[in-house]
Design an enzyme around this catalytic site. Structure first.
Site, PDB file in Angstrom:
ATOM      1  N   HIS A 156      56.733 -15.005 -33.477  1.00  0.00           N
ATOM      2  CA  HIS A 156      57.925 -14.194 -33.693  1.00  0.00           C
ATOM      3  C   HIS A 156      59.077 -15.122 -34.076  1.00  0.00           C
ATOM      4  O   HIS A 156      59.662 -15.772 -33.217  1.00  0.00           O
ATOM      5  CB  HIS A 156      58.222 -13.435 -32.395  1.00  0.00           C
TER       6      HIS A 156
ATOM      7  N   HIS B 208      63.681  -9.643 -28.188  1.00  0.00           N
ATOM      8  CA  HIS B 208      64.165  -8.417 -27.545  1.00  0.00           C
ATOM      9  C   HIS B 208      63.349  -8.049 -26.300  1.00  0.00           C
ATOM     10  O   HIS B 208      63.545  -6.968 -25.732  1.00  0.00           O
ATOM     11  CB  HIS B 208      64.145  -7.247 -28.538  1.00  0.00           C
TER      12      HIS B 208
HETATM   13 FE   FE2 Z   1      62.725  -9.941 -32.958  1.00  0.00          FE
END
Ligand code: FE2
Length: 260
Positions: free
Chosen positions: A152, A69
Site C-alpha cells: 500500500h 486508513h
Molecule cells: Fe490508502
C-alpha cells in the site's frame, strides 16, 4: 494451479455494492480459490468497522488488507486482535493491534500467506517496508509456497522497487492506495506476478473516491474541507493471479474489471 483474486481498495458503499454484485460471478467464471481485498476505505472512504469487515467477508472475501486508513475507526482496533483475516500494514509499530501477515487455506486446500506492507515515500515514516518484507518472508514456513503481498504505497517508483525486491521470493505483489489502476501487469523474471496498483473498487465520478466538487474546492482555495464519498460510476478493479502451488511461481496474471 491456484487462482487468487485480489480486489483493489473497496471505497464506501458503491465499492461494497460492486463486490456484492460481481464477486460470486467472477469466482465462478474464473475458478477462484481465494479472494483477497483491500478494505481500508470501506467505511465512507475512511477506515473500516467490524460490521463492514464482516459484511465484506460475507460476500466471499477471505482476507482483508488495509493501509494508512487502518486506524481511522477506533472500533476496529479490538477487531484486529480477534480476527486474524484482517491485516494492517506489518511495518507499523509492533505494539499496535493486528498483524501484517496471515496464512489461510484456499478452497483447493493450498496454504496461502498474505502480507500487507505500506510505503514510506510521501506517506508517514513508519518502519522500512523492504526490511520488514525480508523479516516476514523468513518467518513463513518453506512449505507455504504461495505468497501474496499487498504493498500500500503512494509512489510508483517505491512500488516498482518493491516488486524487484520481492521477485522470486513471493508469488505476486500488487500495489494499492492510489485508486488508479495501472496497466503494467506482468510476470517478473523470478516468477513474481506484479502490478503497480490494482485501482479502486468504488465510485469513479469523483477524485479517487471523494466527491469531486469538494476536492476541486480544496485545490482552488487551499481551505480545509469535509470529505464526502462520491456516488456515481461505480467500477470494480482487481487482479487475477494463476500460481503453480508446487513452486509458488506465477504462470499468468491479468486485470479484471466490472463497470456499473
Ligand atoms: Fe490508502
Amino acid at each position: 494451479m491456484t487462482n487468487l483474486l485480489f480486489i483493489g481498495d473497496i471505497f464506501a458503499s458503491p465499492g461494497r455494492t460492486m463486490v456484492a454484485r460481481y464477486l460470486p460471478e467472477i469466482v465462478e467464471a474464473e475458478n477462484i480459490h481465494l479472494t483477497i481485498a483491500n478494505g481500508e476505505n470501506a467505511a465512507g472512504g475512511f477506515g473500516i468497522t467490524p460490521q463492514l469487515a464482516d459484511e465484506i467477508f460475507g460476500y466471499g472475501v477471505q482476507v482483508i488488507t488495509t493501509g494508512n486508513h487502518a486506524w481511522d475507526k477506533r472500533e476496529v482496533y479490538d477487531y484486529f486482535k480477534r480476527q486474524q483475516r484482517i491485516l494492517r500494514p506489518a511495518n507499523y509499530p509492533a505494539e499496535l493491534p493486528g498483524s501484517g501477515l496471515v496464512t489461510v487455506r484456499a478452497k483447493n486446500g493450498v496454504d496461502v500467506a498474505v502480507i500487507n506492507l505500506q510505503g514510506r515515500a510521501h506517506m508517514i515514516p513508519i518502519d522500512c517496508p523492504f526490511h520488514k518484507a525480508d523479516d516476514l518472508l523468513a518467518s513463513i514456513p518453506a512449505t507455504v509456497k504461495v505468497r501474496f503481498v499487498d504493498f500500500h504505497a503512494e509512489l510508483t517508483s517505491e512500488k516498482v522497487a518493491m516488486g524487484w525486491h520481492l521477485d522470486g521470493r513471493v508469488s505476486a505483489m500488487v500495489g494499492t492506495h492510489t485508486h488508479v489502476p495501472t496497466a503494467d501487469t506482468r510476470i517478473l523474471p523470478g516468477g513474481t506476478g506484479y502490478q503497480t496498483d490494482a485501482g479502486m473498487t468504488g465510485p469513479y465520478s469523483g477524485v479517487i473516491g471523494v466527491d469531486k466538487d469538494i476536492i476541486l474546492q480544496r485545490f482552488l482555495t487551499q481551505m480545509p474541507v469535509k470529505m464526502q464519498a462520491a456516488h456515481n460510476s461505480p467500477e470494480l478493479h482487481g487482479v487475477i493471479v494463476e500460481i503453480d502451488e508446487a513452486n509458488g511461481k506465477t504462470t499468468a496474471i491479468r486485470r479484471v474489471e466490472r463497470i456499473g
